[in-house]
Design a protein around this motif. Structure first.
Motif, PDB file in Angstrom:
ATOM      1  N   SER A  80       0.861  -1.173   0.000  1.00  0.00           N
ATOM      2  CA  SER A  80       0.000   0.000   0.000  1.00  0.00           C
ATOM      3  C   SER A  80       0.907   1.236   0.000  1.00  0.00           C
ATOM      4  CB  SER A  80      -0.907  -0.031   1.231  1.00  0.00           C
ATOM      5  OG  SER A  80      -1.766   1.088   1.201  1.00  0.00           O
ATOM      6  N   GLY A  81       0.328   2.408  -0.109  1.00  0.00           N
ATOM      7  CA  GLY A  81       1.044   3.676  -0.291  1.00  0.00           C
ATOM      8  C   GLY A  81       2.509   3.740   0.114  1.00  0.00           C
ATOM      9  N   PRO A  82       2.829   3.720   1.427  1.00  0.00           N
ATOM     10  CA  PRO A  82       4.236   3.872   1.815  1.00  0.00           C
ATOM     11  C   PRO A  82       5.128   2.782   1.214  1.00  0.00           C
ATOM     12  CG  PRO A  82       2.796   4.149   3.716  1.00  0.00           C
ATOM     13  CD  PRO A  82       1.928   3.671   2.597  1.00  0.00           C
ATOM     14  N   GLY A  83       4.606   1.574   1.164  1.00  0.00           N
ATOM     15  CA  GLY A  83       5.373   0.471   0.584  1.00  0.00           C
ATOM     16  C   GLY A  83       5.505   0.599  -0.914  1.00  0.00           C
ATOM     17  N   PHE A  84       4.471   1.156  -1.548  1.00  0.00           N
ATOM     18  CA  PHE A  84       4.522   1.361  -2.996  1.00  0.00           C
ATOM     19  C   PHE A  84       5.634   2.353  -3.325  1.00  0.00           C
ATOM     20  CE2 PHE A  84       2.321   2.906  -7.027  1.00  0.00           C
ATOM     21  CZ  PHE A  84       2.605   1.767  -7.744  1.00  0.00           C
ATOM     22  N   SER A  85       5.772   3.385  -2.490  1.00  0.00           N
ATOM     23  CA  SER A  85       6.875   4.341  -2.680  1.00  0.00           C
ATOM     24  C   SER A  85       8.216   3.619  -2.591  1.00  0.00           C
ATOM     25  CB  SER A  85       6.821   5.437  -1.615  1.00  0.00           C
ATOM     26  OG  SER A  85       5.636   6.194  -1.737  1.00  0.00           O
ATOM     27  N   LEU A  86       8.345   2.727  -1.602  1.00  0.00           N
ATOM     28  CA  LEU A  86       9.622   2.032  -1.403  1.00  0.00           C
ATOM     29  C   LEU A  86       9.953   1.079  -2.545  1.00  0.00           C
ATOM     30  CD1 LEU A  86       9.301   1.371   2.410  1.00  0.00           C
ATOM     31  CD2 LEU A  86      11.104   2.701   1.316  1.00  0.00           C
ATOM     32  N   LYS A  87       8.961   0.550  -3.203  1.00  0.00           N
ATOM     33  CA  LYS A  87       9.206  -0.439  -4.249  1.00  0.00           C
ATOM     34  C   LYS A  87       9.584   0.186  -5.592  1.00  0.00           C
ATOM     35  CE  LYS A  87       6.018  -3.910  -2.392  1.00  0.00           C
ATOM     36  NZ  LYS A  87       6.961  -4.773  -1.677  1.00  0.00           N
ATOM     37  N   GLN A 107      -4.481   0.989  -2.414  1.00  0.00           N
ATOM     38  CA  GLN A 107      -4.251   2.383  -2.019  1.00  0.00           C
ATOM     39  C   GLN A 107      -4.953   2.736  -0.707  1.00  0.00           C
ATOM     40  OE1 GLN A 107      -4.523   5.062  -5.774  1.00  0.00           O
ATOM     41  NE2 GLN A 107      -5.765   3.248  -6.136  1.00  0.00           N
ATOM     42  N   ARG A 108      -4.252   3.552   0.078  1.00  0.00           N
ATOM     43  CA  ARG A 108      -4.816   4.104   1.296  1.00  0.00           C
ATOM     44  C   ARG A 108      -4.535   5.606   1.300  1.00  0.00           C
ATOM     45  NH1 ARG A 108      -0.407   1.801   5.693  1.00  0.00           N
ATOM     46  NH2 ARG A 108       0.480   3.823   6.216  1.00  0.00           N
ATOM     47  N   ALA A 109      -5.152   6.319   2.236  1.00  0.00           N
ATOM     48  CA  ALA A 109      -5.010   7.771   2.222  1.00  0.00           C
ATOM     49  C   ALA A 109      -3.606   8.184   2.663  1.00  0.00           C
ATOM     50  CB  ALA A 109      -6.070   8.399   3.115  1.00  0.00           C
ATOM     51  N   GLY A 110      -3.014   9.101   1.948  1.00  0.00           N
ATOM     52  CA  GLY A 110      -1.658   9.588   2.226  1.00  0.00           C
ATOM     53  C   GLY A 110      -1.629  11.079   2.057  1.00  0.00           C
ATOM     54  N   PRO A 111      -0.487  11.714   1.988  1.00  0.00           N
ATOM     55  CA  PRO A 111       0.866  11.168   1.901  1.00  0.00           C
ATOM     56  C   PRO A 111       1.374  10.606   3.232  1.00  0.00           C
ATOM     57  CG  PRO A 111       0.954  13.549   2.044  1.00  0.00           C
ATOM     58  CD  PRO A 111      -0.504  13.165   1.969  1.00  0.00           C
ATOM     59  N   SER A 112       2.573  10.038   3.166  1.00  0.00           N
ATOM     60  CA  SER A 112       3.247   9.426   4.309  1.00  0.00           C
ATOM     61  C   SER A 112       2.319   8.392   4.959  1.00  0.00           C
ATOM     62  CB  SER A 112       3.705  10.488   5.312  1.00  0.00           C
ATOM     63  OG  SER A 112       4.522   9.891   6.294  1.00  0.00           O
ATOM     64  N   THR A 113       2.329   8.290   6.273  1.00  0.00           N
ATOM     65  CA  THR A 113       1.517   7.275   6.936  1.00  0.00           C
ATOM     66  C   THR A 113       0.034   7.593   6.768  1.00  0.00           C
ATOM     67  OG1 THR A 113       3.331   7.059   8.486  1.00  0.00           O
ATOM     68  CG2 THR A 113       1.302   5.958   9.091  1.00  0.00           C
ATOM     69  N   GLY A 114      -0.297   8.854   6.619  1.00  0.00           N
ATOM     70  CA  GLY A 114      -1.645   9.283   6.254  1.00  0.00           C
ATOM     71  C   GLY A 114      -2.728   8.694   7.126  1.00  0.00           C
ATOM     72  N   LEU A 115      -3.732   8.119   6.459  1.00  0.00           N
ATOM     73  CA  LEU A 115      -4.811   7.424   7.160  1.00  0.00           C
ATOM     74  C   LEU A 115      -4.752   5.968   6.697  1.00  0.00           C
ATOM     75  CD1 LEU A 115      -7.689  10.017   6.559  1.00  0.00           C
ATOM     76  CD2 LEU A 115      -6.622   9.526   8.761  1.00  0.00           C
ATOM     77  N   PRO A 116      -4.044   5.120   7.452  1.00  0.00           N
ATOM     78  CA  PRO A 116      -3.724   3.782   6.944  1.00  0.00           C
ATOM     79  C   PRO A 116      -4.928   2.901   6.638  1.00  0.00           C
ATOM     80  CG  PRO A 116      -2.359   4.321   8.830  1.00  0.00           C
ATOM     81  CD  PRO A 116      -3.406   5.392   8.738  1.00  0.00           C
ATOM     82  N   THR A 117      -6.067   3.148   7.285  1.00  0.00           N
ATOM     83  CA  THR A 117      -7.202   2.249   7.075  1.00  0.00           C
ATOM     84  C   THR A 117      -8.290   2.876   6.208  1.00  0.00           C
ATOM     85  OG1 THR A 117      -8.213   3.038   9.121  1.00  0.00           O
ATOM     86  CG2 THR A 117      -6.839   1.074   9.294  1.00  0.00           C
TER      87      THR A 117
END
Lengths: 376, 273
Positions: A80-87, A107-117
């Motif tokens: 999801s978001g943060p991991g997608f950035s890392l990949k 996808q989850r709400a971001g940027p960064s840790t954002g709203l993970p759920t």
């Protein structure tokens, strides 16, 4: 899995689709809201002789999956978001080294840790432009649990056939949605495998009648080199401008020239619509709700145009519709990303408006109908 | 004319290599090839995985299945290759920066899993490819282009790091002590589990020049005089060992191997049928 019909979550259906497509390897790292994909892969893969490994981080997840793909297995990773950035860096590696892989981004709400759920579609542009350098892109986005199953098969087919990373752009809405899902057995599905061949030193040469180089798994006797550097047909690095230019062009063209075969979209009630709503993924469910509401009352005629391959964007189809309808509304769970693509395609054919949400809640049918009355 | 070993194990048409005159990497690469030969492995079943940096260019010269990956990620890619097909012998060639800075996380976790990889770290104490910046193995107080006033970081002891993370075979050799280095790599390949062999290299161009270590020959002589076999060291006094570097096998133990354990899971789930 005795019966065909199951009540499944989108994330679970994705894994079942992957297994039907022939996935034999999964490597990843836990992250909300995609974790169920790892969990179900851990249960299901050893049952079919496949391998699951939980890696130490997101980067290792895609790296191990790519290693397994080079060794000949159909491989997937999910995040999801943060991991997608890392990949992202290794997505570029897969592009230039032409290693088939499916990357799922719930996808989850971001940027960064954002709203993970919480739901979001904030990674739409990142899914095309996230890794550095020009590279070919196929991104597919499902709107239902059934599509999570069927389209995961399609992701594998395209990854294997074109030797590219394919991104399955889910979102929290479809990932955690539970619906009935028909688990169509592999023998009733179209399953594509990579084109295997005797590459004898010309690892990246495209033979007559093919559009990608043939593939040989490590260990089968070809002994070739794979690198993220620009390389010639033998697979070894080069700084030669002509070779580099040709390689880059071939990588882009293998998708660009076959866009018409790759692109998929849905048009619903668009024929005589006053307003067409452009949407994708989980957002389409709110739009369908709005259409249903509208049909019960004296309201404008609403149509829906839903790109399924969100990249490449089905531009010709939308351009045609934009000449017939009176207004286009783009609905996304972000601040307007596909909006830019729609504006590029529609130009002055008709006015384009936008409705988006980024507060962690979902667009409701009411939100959409209210917006239509405001803009039209 | 290349020697028989080079002819057999290298892609001769890819030579000469890119390494600087006096660099130890060519010697270490040859040691890896000789060790593979000594093990009698079928080259079609050998995979060399490397990351990014001077060391990692070795993969392209070696006539096996070679995977030149992204910076720091070689061990993670290698984990995928090995788990996908445990029949393959997977050897990682990496550098001090690649393995212990950007790739440090992958290194310790592969050690912990005890997956049957053989990791050979070509340690030249510096980032050579980018022109001489200090690395996690640049000795404390020494200089790099990014440590112009002396390095205030403390350096890793790579075999110790690997051992404490769970590696079941660790060793250290040097570019100067060729027969010992070959034997250490050979033992690492034969060991069924995660093996790490640090190969002390020599970088006269950047590390040597920045730190006034003299010529390449001076640097190899330094290795000759200051690296002591761990077995010999046992008979030496603390005074005699002052400032010396221990080489040889550092640790070894037996533990179930990762891919074996996974195959057992597949059998239990009926996935082997």
């Amino acid at each position: 899995m005795a019966t065909r019909f199951h009540l499944l979550q989108g994330n679970e259906a994705c894994v079942e689709g992957a297994i039907a497509a022939g996935m034999k390897f999964y490597a990843g790292y836990p992250i909300t809201p995609s974790t169920e994909i790892a969990e179900r892969s851990a249960v299901r893969l050893p049952q079919v002789g496949g391998k699951f490994i939980q890696m130490e981080d997101e980067i290792a997840g895609i790296a191990a999956a790519l290693g397994a793909s080079v060794a000949g297995l159909k491989a997937m990773t999910a995040t999801s978001g943060p991991g997608f950035s890392l990949k992202q860096e290794n997505i570029g590696y897969a592009s230039i080294a032409e290693i088939p892989i499916v990357i799922v981004d719930v996808q989850r709400a971001g940027p960064s840790t954002g709203l993970p759920t919480s739901p979001s579609q904030g990674d739409y542009m990142q899914s095309k432009w996230g890794t550095h350098g020009d590279h070919p892109v196929i991104v597919i986005s499902p709107s239902s649990v059934q599509e999570c199953y069927n389209l995961t098969v399609r992701c594998f087919n395209m990854a294997e056939r074109f030797r590219v990373p394919v991104i399955f752009l889910m979102d929290e809405i479809v990932g955690h949605l539970r619906e009935g899902c028909e688990l169509i057995p592999p023998e009733e599905l179209e399953i594509n495998n990579r084109i295997e061949g005797n590459i004898t030193g010309m690892t990246y040469a495209v033979s007559e009648g093919n559009y990608v180089p043939e593939f040989a798994a490590f260990g089968e006797g070809e002994r070739y080199n794979v690198t993220g550097l620009f390389h010639d047909d033998t697979g070894f690095p080069t700084n030669d401008n002509t070779i580099t230019r040709n390689q880059e062009r071939r990588l882009m063209d293998k998708i660009r020239m076959r866009r018409d075969r790759i692109m998929q979209w849905e048009e619903k009630d668009c024929e005589d619509a006053d307003v067409i709503i452009v949407c994708y993924g989980g957002t389409a469910r709110s739009v369908m709700g709005a259409m249903e509401e509208a049909s019960k009352m004296d309201f404008l005629k609403i149509g829906m145009f839903r790109p399924i391959t969100v990249w490449p964007f089905p531009e010709k189809a939308l351009e045609k519709l934009s000449k017939k309808c009176k207004h286009i509304l783009v609905a996304e769970h972000n601040n307007g990303q596909m909006l830019l693509e729609v504006q590029r395609v529609v130009k002055d054919n008709c006015p384009v408006s936008f409705i988006g949400k980024i507060d962690g809640t979902t667009l409701t049918p009411d939100d959409i109908l209210t917006k239509i009355t405001e803009v039209y | 004319m290349p020697s028989k070993l080079i002819e057999k194990t290298m892609r001769v048409n890819r030579l000469p290599h890119i390494w600087c005159p006096g660099c130890g990497h060519g010697i270490l690469m040859r040691d890896v090839a000789q060790a593979i030969e000594n093990c009698g492995l079928d080259p079609d079943k050998v995979v060399i995985v490397s990351g990014i940096g001077c060391s990692s260019r070795a993969a392209g010269y070696m006539n096996y299945n070679t995977l030149h990956t992204t910076h720091g990620r070689a061990i993670a890619f290698a984990t995928g290759v090995k788990l996908a097909n445990p029949e393959l012998t997977v050897i990682v060639i990496t550098g001090d920066g690649d393995a212990t800075a950007i790739g440090g996380n992958h290194l310790i976790h592969a050690c912990r899993r005890n997956i049957d990889l053989t990791v050979v770290v070509f340690n030249n104490n510096i980032y050579g490819m980018t022109g001489g910046q200090y690395s996690p193995t640049t000795p404390h107080g020494e200089k790099g282009t990014t440590a112009p006033y002396g390095n205030i970081d403390y350096n890793f002891d790579i075999p110790k790091l690997a051992e404490s993370a769970g590696a079941t075979y660790t060793a250290r050799g040097t570019a100067f002590h060729v027969p010992q280095m070959i034997k250490l790599i050979e033992n690492g390949i034969k060991h069924h589990g995660f093996s790490l062999i640090e190969g002390l290299s020599v970088c006269p161009t950047y590390y040597g020049r920045k730190n006034k270590k003299g010529s390449a020959v001076d640097m190899y002589n330094w290795q000759k005089e200051n690296c002591i076999d761990a077995a010999k060291a046992q008979k030496m006094s603390a005074e005699e060992l002052e400032g010396k570097i221990l080489t040889g096998e550092m640790s070894r133990c037996e533990k179930p191997e990762y891919t074996d354990m996974y195959m057992e899971i597949i059998r239990k789930c009926g996935g082997d049928k």
